[in-house]
Motif scaffolding. Structure first.
Motif, mmCIF file in Angstrom:
data_model
loop_
_atom_site.group_PDB
_atom_site.id
_atom_site.type_symbol
_atom_site.label_atom_id
_atom_site.label_comp_id
_atom_site.label_asym_id
_atom_site.label_seq_id
_atom_site.Cartn_x
_atom_site.Cartn_y
_atom_site.Cartn_z
ATOM 1 N N ARG A 192 0.791 -1.238 0.033
ATOM 2 C CA ARG A 192 0.043 0.083 0.008
ATOM 3 C C ARG A 192 0.843 1.379 0.045
ATOM 4 O O ARG A 192 0.513 2.128 -0.864
ATOM 5 N N ILE A 193 1.813 1.340 0.866
ATOM 6 C CA ILE A 193 2.662 2.394 0.698
ATOM 7 C C ILE A 193 3.277 2.586 -0.531
ATOM 8 O O ILE A 193 3.585 3.695 -1.164
ATOM 9 N N THR A 194 3.886 1.500 -1.097
ATOM 10 C CA THR A 194 4.600 1.624 -2.526
ATOM 11 C C THR A 194 3.580 2.266 -3.292
ATOM 12 O O THR A 194 3.950 2.895 -4.318
ATOM 13 N N GLY A 195 2.474 1.600 -3.430
ATOM 14 C CA GLY A 195 1.180 2.252 -4.222
ATOM 15 C C GLY A 195 1.138 3.441 -4.198
ATOM 16 O O GLY A 195 0.798 4.439 -5.078
ATOM 17 N N ILE A 196 0.808 4.088 -2.916
ATOM 18 C CA ILE A 196 0.605 5.495 -2.845
ATOM 19 C C ILE A 196 1.631 6.308 -3.192
ATOM 20 O O ILE A 196 1.737 7.299 -3.800
ATOM 21 N N GLY A 197 2.900 5.876 -3.019
ATOM 22 C CA GLY A 197 4.149 6.492 -3.387
ATOM 23 C C GLY A 197 4.038 6.644 -4.900
ATOM 24 O O GLY A 197 4.484 7.644 -5.520
ATOM 25 N N LEU A 198 3.808 5.569 -5.662
ATOM 26 C CA LEU A 198 3.607 5.553 -7.259
ATOM 27 C C LEU A 198 2.524 6.594 -7.394
ATOM 28 O O LEU A 198 2.758 7.140 -8.551
ATOM 29 N N ILE A 199 1.473 6.540 -6.649
ATOM 30 C CA ILE A 199 0.405 7.484 -7.401
ATOM 31 C C ILE A 199 0.790 9.085 -7.192
ATOM 32 O O ILE A 199 0.665 9.735 -8.118
ATOM 33 N N LEU A 200 1.420 9.176 -6.050
ATOM 34 C CA LEU A 200 1.969 10.541 -5.778
ATOM 35 C C LEU A 200 2.978 10.963 -6.973
ATOM 36 O O LEU A 200 2.992 12.142 -7.229
ATOM 37 N N PHE A 201 3.790 10.156 -7.083
ATOM 38 C CA PHE A 201 4.888 10.220 -8.129
ATOM 39 C C PHE A 201 4.142 10.490 -9.412
ATOM 40 O O PHE A 201 4.466 11.574 -10.187
ATOM 41 N N ALA A 202 3.209 9.752 -9.750
ATOM 42 C CA ALA A 202 2.360 10.117 -11.104
ATOM 43 C C ALA A 202 1.803 11.318 -11.129
ATOM 44 O O ALA A 202 1.748 12.154 -12.063
ATOM 45 N N VAL A 203 1.151 11.812 -9.913
ATOM 46 C CA VAL A 203 0.209 13.211 -9.695
ATOM 47 C C VAL A 203 1.487 14.277 -9.995
ATOM 48 O O VAL A 203 1.116 15.267 -10.821
ATOM 49 N N VAL A 204 2.613 14.091 -9.372
ATOM 50 C CA VAL A 204 3.748 15.134 -9.618
ATOM 51 C C VAL A 204 4.254 15.290 -10.914
ATOM 52 O O VAL A 204 4.359 16.136 -11.486
ATOM 53 N N LEU A 205 4.255 14.156 -11.555
ATOM 54 C CA LEU A 205 4.848 14.109 -12.903
ATOM 55 C C LEU A 205 3.830 14.501 -13.891
ATOM 56 O O LEU A 205 4.019 15.337 -14.761
ATOM 57 N N LEU A 206 2.749 14.315 -13.684
ATOM 58 C CA LEU A 206 1.368 15.123 -14.302
ATOM 59 C C LEU A 206 1.156 16.119 -14.524
ATOM 60 O O LEU A 206 1.189 16.868 -15.363
ATOM 61 N N THR A 207 1.278 16.726 -13.325
ATOM 62 C CA THR A 207 1.511 18.353 -12.814
ATOM 63 C C THR A 207 2.758 18.975 -13.627
ATOM 64 O O THR A 207 2.402 19.866 -14.445
ATOM 65 N N ALA A 208 4.025 18.444 -13.720
ATOM 66 C CA ALA A 208 5.066 18.852 -14.077
ATOM 67 C C ALA A 208 4.782 18.864 -15.779
ATOM 68 O O ALA A 208 5.151 19.928 -16.533
ATOM 69 N N ALA A 209 4.418 17.839 -16.536
ATOM 70 C CA ALA A 209 4.106 17.708 -17.733
ATOM 71 C C ALA A 209 3.041 18.694 -18.238
ATOM 72 O O ALA A 209 3.194 19.245 -19.290
ATOM 73 N N GLN A 210 2.009 18.750 -17.543
ATOM 74 C CA GLN A 210 0.812 19.759 -17.896
ATOM 75 C C GLN A 210 1.425 21.053 -17.959
ATOM 76 O O GLN A 210 1.181 21.968 -19.027
ATOM 77 N N LEU A 211 2.330 21.657 -17.124
ATOM 78 C CA LEU A 211 2.882 22.736 -16.979
ATOM 79 C C LEU A 211 3.900 22.944 -18.233
ATOM 80 O O LEU A 211 3.850 24.153 -18.891
ATOM 81 N N ILE A 212 4.631 22.109 -18.133
ATOM 82 C CA ILE A 212 5.506 22.005 -19.622
ATOM 83 C C ILE A 212 4.724 22.114 -20.968
ATOM 84 O O ILE A 212 5.280 23.123 -21.840
ATOM 85 N N ILE A 213 3.782 21.379 -21.086
ATOM 86 C CA ILE A 213 3.096 21.344 -22.330
ATOM 87 C C ILE A 213 2.177 22.742 -22.310
ATOM 88 O O ILE A 213 2.355 23.335 -23.403
ATOM 89 N N LYS A 214 1.804 23.379 -21.391
ATOM 90 C CA LYS A 214 1.085 24.615 -21.431
ATOM 91 C C LYS A 214 2.050 25.690 -21.798
ATOM 92 O O LYS A 214 1.788 26.425 -22.885
ATOM 93 N N THR A 215 3.188 25.533 -21.184
ATOM 94 C CA THR A 215 4.243 26.594 -21.448
ATOM 95 C C THR A 215 4.550 26.488 -23.117
ATOM 96 O O THR A 215 4.719 27.618 -23.863
ATOM 97 N N ARG A 216 4.815 25.373 -23.683
ATOM 98 C CA ARG A 216 4.993 25.267 -24.903
ATOM 99 C C ARG A 216 3.877 25.746 -25.991
ATOM 100 O O ARG A 216 4.197 26.324 -26.895
ATOM 101 N N LEU A 217 2.878 25.104 -25.594
ATOM 102 C CA LEU A 217 1.645 25.659 -26.388
ATOM 103 C C LEU A 217 1.447 27.195 -26.392
ATOM 104 O O LEU A 217 0.910 27.912 -27.470
ATOM 105 N N ASN A 218 1.689 27.857 -25.267
ATOM 106 C CA ASN A 218 1.576 29.205 -25.257
ATOM 107 C C ASN A 218 2.624 29.761 -26.380
ATOM 108 O O ASN A 218 2.474 30.924 -26.898
ATOM 109 N N GLU A 219 3.709 29.139 -26.122
ATOM 110 C CA GLU A 219 4.830 29.620 -27.236
ATOM 111 C C GLU A 219 4.395 29.502 -28.779
ATOM 112 O O GLU A 219 4.763 30.307 -29.587
#
Length: 133
Positions: A11-38
């Motif tokens: 369960r701890i590993t699973g929650i860690g993976l989920i949090l990793f995915a959420v943080v990575l998703l957030t970073a990806a969305q910010l990068i993509i939005k920055t590039r699309l703004n460009e």
């Protein structure tokens, strides 16, 4: 499936993976939005769309953002294979407040007290939904 045989560790590993995915998703969305703004708004038809796609396919940072989305998806699936979806999915909602903060800090989007209040409610809902009680 979610038995006590090493269940806490899984369960701890699973929650860690989920949090990793959420943080990575957030970073990806910010990068993509920055590039699309460009590159400007995506045209919705014909030759303009093909020309736009040619330009964005050559944008290494945008492609990197898409790759981050793929890695986030793998982390998400690895996480939900270890914890109940009823726990995992509310945790995924952490992307909302993270993107709210990231958009203000990195994209210089306008701050809104109403949006802040909404994000505080989201965090409160996540805490309620994932509690063991």
């Amino acid at each position: 499936m979610y038995s006590n045989q090493g269940g806490r560790s899984i369960r701890i590993t699973g929650i860690g993976l989920i949090l990793f995915a959420v943080v990575l998703l957030t970073a990806a969305q910010l990068i993509i939005k920055t590039r699309l703004n460009e590159h400007g708004p995506i045209p919705l038809a014909g030759v303009d769309l093909l020309h736009y796609l040619t330009i964005v396919i050559l944008d290494v940072r945008l492609v990197g953002g898409f790759a981050m989305l793929a890695v986030a998806a793998l982390g998400w699936y690895a996480g939900i294979s270890r914890v109940p979806l009823s726990v995992a999915f509310p945790a995924a909602a952490l992307a909302y407040p993270l993107i709210f903060v990231g958009a203000i800090v990195f994209l210089r989007e306008d701050f809104s007290w109403l949006r802040l209040a909404g994000n505080i409610l989201i965090v409160g809902g996540i805490l309620l939904a994932t509690s063991d009680q």
